[in-house]
Write a protein that holds these residues in place. Structure first.
Motif, PDB file in Angstrom:
ATOM      1  N   VAL A 103      -6.090  -4.138  -1.553  1.00 23.81           N
ATOM      2  CA  VAL A 103      -5.982  -4.735  -2.801  1.00 23.81           C
ATOM      3  C   VAL A 103      -7.522  -4.649  -3.215  1.00 23.81           C
ATOM      4  O   VAL A 103      -7.614  -4.757  -4.296  1.00 23.81           O
ATOM      5  CB  VAL A 103      -5.671  -6.248  -2.250  1.00 23.81           C
ATOM      6  CG1 VAL A 103      -5.884  -7.195  -3.458  1.00 23.81           C
ATOM      7  CG2 VAL A 103      -4.223  -6.358  -1.764  1.00 23.81           C
ATOM      8  N   LYS A 142      -8.070  -1.629  -5.272  1.00 22.94           N
ATOM      9  CA  LYS A 142      -7.258  -1.697  -6.397  1.00 22.94           C
ATOM     10  C   LYS A 142      -7.892  -2.578  -7.575  1.00 22.94           C
ATOM     11  O   LYS A 142      -8.132  -2.082  -8.451  1.00 22.94           O
ATOM     12  CB  LYS A 142      -5.853  -2.486  -6.026  1.00 22.94           C
ATOM     13  CG  LYS A 142      -4.870  -2.507  -7.442  1.00 22.94           C
ATOM     14  CD  LYS A 142      -5.006  -3.879  -7.931  1.00 22.94           C
ATOM     15  CE  LYS A 142      -4.731  -5.073  -7.270  1.00 22.94           C
ATOM     16  NZ  LYS A 142      -4.595  -6.466  -7.836  1.00 22.94           N
ATOM     17  N   PRO A 201      -3.489   1.634 -11.097  1.00 28.10           N
ATOM     18  CA  PRO A 201      -2.946   1.144  -9.842  1.00 28.10           C
ATOM     19  C   PRO A 201      -1.521   0.654  -9.992  1.00 28.10           C
ATOM     20  O   PRO A 201      -1.620  -0.332 -11.091  1.00 28.10           O
ATOM     21  CB  PRO A 201      -4.029   0.257  -9.211  1.00 28.10           C
ATOM     22  CG  PRO A 201      -5.079   0.460  -9.950  1.00 28.10           C
ATOM     23  CD  PRO A 201      -5.052   0.975 -11.441  1.00 28.10           C
ATOM     24  N   GLU A 218       1.871  -1.334  -7.981  1.00 26.79           N
ATOM     25  CA  GLU A 218       2.396  -1.854  -6.685  1.00 26.79           C
ATOM     26  C   GLU A 218       3.676  -1.043  -6.341  1.00 26.79           C
ATOM     27  O   GLU A 218       4.473  -0.906  -7.345  1.00 26.79           O
ATOM     28  CB  GLU A 218       2.762  -3.386  -7.015  1.00 26.79           C
ATOM     29  CG  GLU A 218       2.937  -4.096  -5.606  1.00 26.79           C
ATOM     30  CD  GLU A 218       2.905  -5.510  -5.709  1.00 26.79           C
ATOM     31  OE1 GLU A 218       3.001  -6.333  -4.796  1.00 26.79           O
ATOM     32  OE2 GLU A 218       3.172  -6.017  -6.977  1.00 26.79           O
ATOM     33  N   THR A 219       4.055  -0.622  -5.229  1.00 25.74           N
ATOM     34  CA  THR A 219       5.249  -0.156  -4.860  1.00 25.74           C
ATOM     35  C   THR A 219       6.215  -1.070  -4.442  1.00 25.74           C
ATOM     36  O   THR A 219       6.171  -2.460  -4.715  1.00 25.74           O
ATOM     37  CB  THR A 219       4.942   0.759  -3.520  1.00 25.74           C
ATOM     38  OG1 THR A 219       4.477  -0.140  -2.303  1.00 25.74           O
ATOM     39  CG2 THR A 219       3.805   1.761  -3.781  1.00 25.74           C
ATOM     40  N   ASN A 277       2.405  -6.201  -2.340  1.00 26.08           N
ATOM     41  CA  ASN A 277       1.212  -6.141  -1.906  1.00 26.08           C
ATOM     42  C   ASN A 277       0.716  -4.590  -1.403  1.00 26.08           C
ATOM     43  O   ASN A 277      -0.384  -4.619  -0.735  1.00 26.08           O
ATOM     44  CB  ASN A 277       0.385  -7.076  -1.118  1.00 26.08           C
ATOM     45  CG  ASN A 277      -0.079  -8.246  -2.003  1.00 26.08           C
ATOM     46  OD1 ASN A 277      -0.166  -8.111  -3.102  1.00 26.08           O
ATOM     47  ND2 ASN A 277       0.001  -9.505  -1.080  1.00 26.08           N
ATOM     48  N   GLN A 278       1.397  -3.816  -1.857  1.00 30.73           N
ATOM     49  CA  GLN A 278       1.044  -2.222  -1.488  1.00 30.73           C
ATOM     50  C   GLN A 278       0.921  -1.697  -2.708  1.00 30.73           C
ATOM     51  O   GLN A 278       1.535  -1.231  -3.696  1.00 30.73           O
ATOM     52  CB  GLN A 278       1.997  -1.464  -0.601  1.00 30.73           C
ATOM     53  CG  GLN A 278       1.624  -0.083  -0.240  1.00 30.73           C
ATOM     54  CD  GLN A 278       2.714   0.490   0.329  1.00 30.73           C
ATOM     55  OE1 GLN A 278       3.819   0.908  -0.098  1.00 30.73           O
ATOM     56  NE2 GLN A 278       2.590   0.786   1.668  1.00 30.73           N
ATOM     57  N   TRP A 279      -0.570  -1.320  -3.040  1.00 31.28           N
ATOM     58  CA  TRP A 279      -1.099  -0.637  -4.184  1.00 31.28           C
ATOM     59  C   TRP A 279      -1.512   0.721  -4.137  1.00 31.28           C
ATOM     60  O   TRP A 279      -1.869   1.286  -3.014  1.00 31.28           O
ATOM     61  CB  TRP A 279      -2.172  -1.403  -4.864  1.00 31.28           C
ATOM     62  CG  TRP A 279      -2.040  -2.837  -5.321  1.00 31.28           C
ATOM     63  CD1 TRP A 279      -1.804  -3.999  -4.286  1.00 31.28           C
ATOM     64  CD2 TRP A 279      -1.529  -3.197  -6.119  1.00 31.28           C
ATOM     65  NE1 TRP A 279      -1.242  -5.289  -4.929  1.00 31.28           N
ATOM     66  CE2 TRP A 279      -1.378  -4.600  -6.402  1.00 31.28           C
ATOM     67  CE3 TRP A 279      -1.284  -2.562  -7.599  1.00 31.28           C
ATOM     68  CZ2 TRP A 279      -0.778  -5.444  -7.433  1.00 31.28           C
ATOM     69  CZ3 TRP A 279      -0.564  -3.349  -8.772  1.00 31.28           C
ATOM     70  CH2 TRP A 279      -0.614  -4.994  -8.702  1.00 31.28           C
TER      71      TRP A 279
END
Length: 87
Positions: free
Chosen positions: A20, A23, A39, A41-42, A46-48
């Motif tokens: 994070v 990012k 960037p 998010e997947t 919270n996975q950037w």
């Protein structure tokens, strides 16, 4: 897996994993003249990530560390607006 481990054909399959904090550091910054980091998010909250293209084409000395990011398979978020079926 690192950037040097994949072929150009695999660029659309993999993305560079960010923290994070990383990012936040990249948002609004250029990786090359007139090219900005984006960037996203997947599907995992919270996975950037950034694209392999952003990583490979980075010429900004301040952010060359992106070339060493770990790579993961890209899993997009589910589309909150699915296409409407035509009648």
């Amino acid at each position: 897996m690192k950037l040097t481990d994949i072929t150009r054909e695999e660029w659309t399959t993999y993305v560079g994993l960010l923290t994070v904090e990383q990012k936040d550091e990249l948002v609004g910054q250029q990786y090359a003249p007139d090219c900005y980091f984006n960037p996203i998010e997947t599907a995992i909250e919270n996975q950037w990530v950034i694209s392999v293209e952003e990583m490979a084409n980075c010429t900004n000395e301040e952010f060359m560390w992106v070339k060493d990011l770990p790579l993961i398979l890209y899993i997009p978020k589910e589309n909150p607006f699915p296409p409407v079926a035509a009648n």
